[in-house]
Design an enzyme around this catalytic site. Structure first.
Site, short mmCIF file in Angstrom:
data_model
loop_
_atom_site.label_atom_id
_atom_site.label_comp_id
_atom_site.label_asym_id
_atom_site.label_seq_id
_atom_site.Cartn_x
_atom_site.Cartn_y
_atom_site.Cartn_z
N SER A 1 0.84 -1.20 0.00
CA SER A 1 0.00 0.00 0.00
C SER A 1 0.88 1.25 0.00
O SER A 1 0.38 2.36 -0.22
CB SER A 1 -0.94 0.01 1.21
OG SER A 1 -0.22 -0.26 2.40
N GLU B 1 -8.81 -9.90 3.92
CA GLU B 1 -9.22 -8.53 3.60
C GLU B 1 -10.62 -8.49 3.00
O GLU B 1 -10.92 -9.20 2.02
CB GLU B 1 -8.20 -7.90 2.63
CG GLU B 1 -8.54 -6.47 2.27
CD GLU B 1 -7.39 -5.70 1.61
OE1 GLU B 1 -6.27 -6.23 1.51
OE2 GLU B 1 -7.65 -4.55 1.20
O1 KIV Z 1 -0.42 -3.45 1.67
C1 KIV Z 1 -1.12 -3.39 2.69
O2 KIV Z 1 -1.21 -2.36 3.39
C2 KIV Z 1 -1.88 -4.58 3.08
C3 KIV Z 1 -2.90 -4.42 4.15
C4 KIV Z 1 -4.11 -3.79 3.61
C5 KIV Z 1 -3.19 -5.69 4.83
O3 KIV Z 1 -1.70 -5.61 2.51
#
Ligand code: KIV
Length: 273
Positions: free
Chosen positions: A53, A190
């Site tokens: 993310s 998720e």
């Molecule tokens: O990349 C991320 O932040 C994640 C979370 C949403 C679990 O995979």
């Protein structure tokens, strides 16, 4: 938990399992840089995820697909330098493990060697089983990720709730059991129905950490910038925001601009004689 040089008990994959067995919920947040990771760690979080993310909240991309392995290693190294207690897990980014299991292992080794991280996470079930097995055989702990898998966004076209239909729910349960069997130490679920997530958490022994997966799981994870209200445009139903930092930071910077423009800053006490 092992004892750190500052007498802090480090969180390990084993302590997470103990938490599940003792009914203690696991707290997990993302972090991508030294300064915020230090605060997150000092606040007592159990697991820090250097999530892909970062592609959205750090680099401003629309999806998680563009972030590279080198960029993930850069973020992970910054986080590792700050953390004394939490277990640090790093996402294998899109394109670093899908090719074959050897590539998955090489990418994981690079993350562990070059950043000093404690574990890797990857999206997928049965289709990545060989990769999971190979990474684990090198002694690298693996966290699974099922349900909404943002790296597959173009396959589905939307970020809506996953596994609402019976067939998809059945596959998710099978994948969770397979990941446990292979030796993953935990699984992120998720954006799936709360009842299904609770059922998965009950049927497998390893910790299940949810994001948009209800309260019946063993722990919760959120993206740091979302829960602090920095990425203010992203407000899904599952998100609880603890601060409104977008407004607070904007106001503070606005005041600074005025202070500079009006020569109010620096004052007598803020300069050298
Ligand atoms: O990349 C991320 O932040 C994640 C979370 C949403 C679990 O995979």
């Amino acid at each position: 938990m092992s004892v750190h040089k500052n007498n802090l008990k480090r969180v390990t994959t084993h302590s997470l399992l103990e938490m599940k067995m003792n009914g203690e919920k696991i707290s997990m947040l993302t972090a991508y840089d030294f300064s915020l990771a230090k605060i997150v760690d000092q606040a007592g979080i159990d697991v820090i995820l250097v999530g892909d993310s970062a592609s959205n909240v750090m680099a401003g991309h629309e999806t998680t697909l563009p972030i590279t392995l080198d960029q993930m290693i850069y973020h992970a190294s910054s986080v590792i330098r700050a953390v004394e207690r939490a277990l640090v897990v790093v996402d294998l980014p899109f394109g670093s493990f899908q090719g074959n299991s050897k590539e998955a292992l090489n990418s994981s080794i690079r993350i562990m060697k070059e950043s000093g991280a404690h574990a890797v996470k990857l999206e997928g079930g049965k289709e990545v089983a060989e990769s999971v097995q190979r990474i684990l055989s090198a002694g690298i702990p693996v966290m699974g990720h099922l349900g909404l898998m943002p790296q597959s966004i173009y396959k589905y076209g939307t970020y809506t709730v996953r596994a609402k239909e019976e067939e998809e729910a059945k596959k998710l349960m099978e994948d969770a059991k397979l990941l446990e069997q292979l030796g993953c130490f935990a699984i992120v679920l998720e954006k799936i129905p709360a009842k299904l997530a609770e059922k998965v958490a009950k049927e497998i022994k390893i910790p299940v950490i949810g994001i948009g997966a209800g309260s019946g799981v063993d722990g919760q994870v959120l993206v740091l910038h979302d829960m602090l209200g920095i990425s203010y445009e992203f407000r899904p139903r599952f998100l609880r925001t603890y601060l409104n930092l977008h407004e607070d930071i904007k106001n503070a910077i606005g005041k600074y601009v005025v202070d500079v423009k009006t020569s109010d800053f620096p004052n007598e006490n803020e300069q050298y004689k």
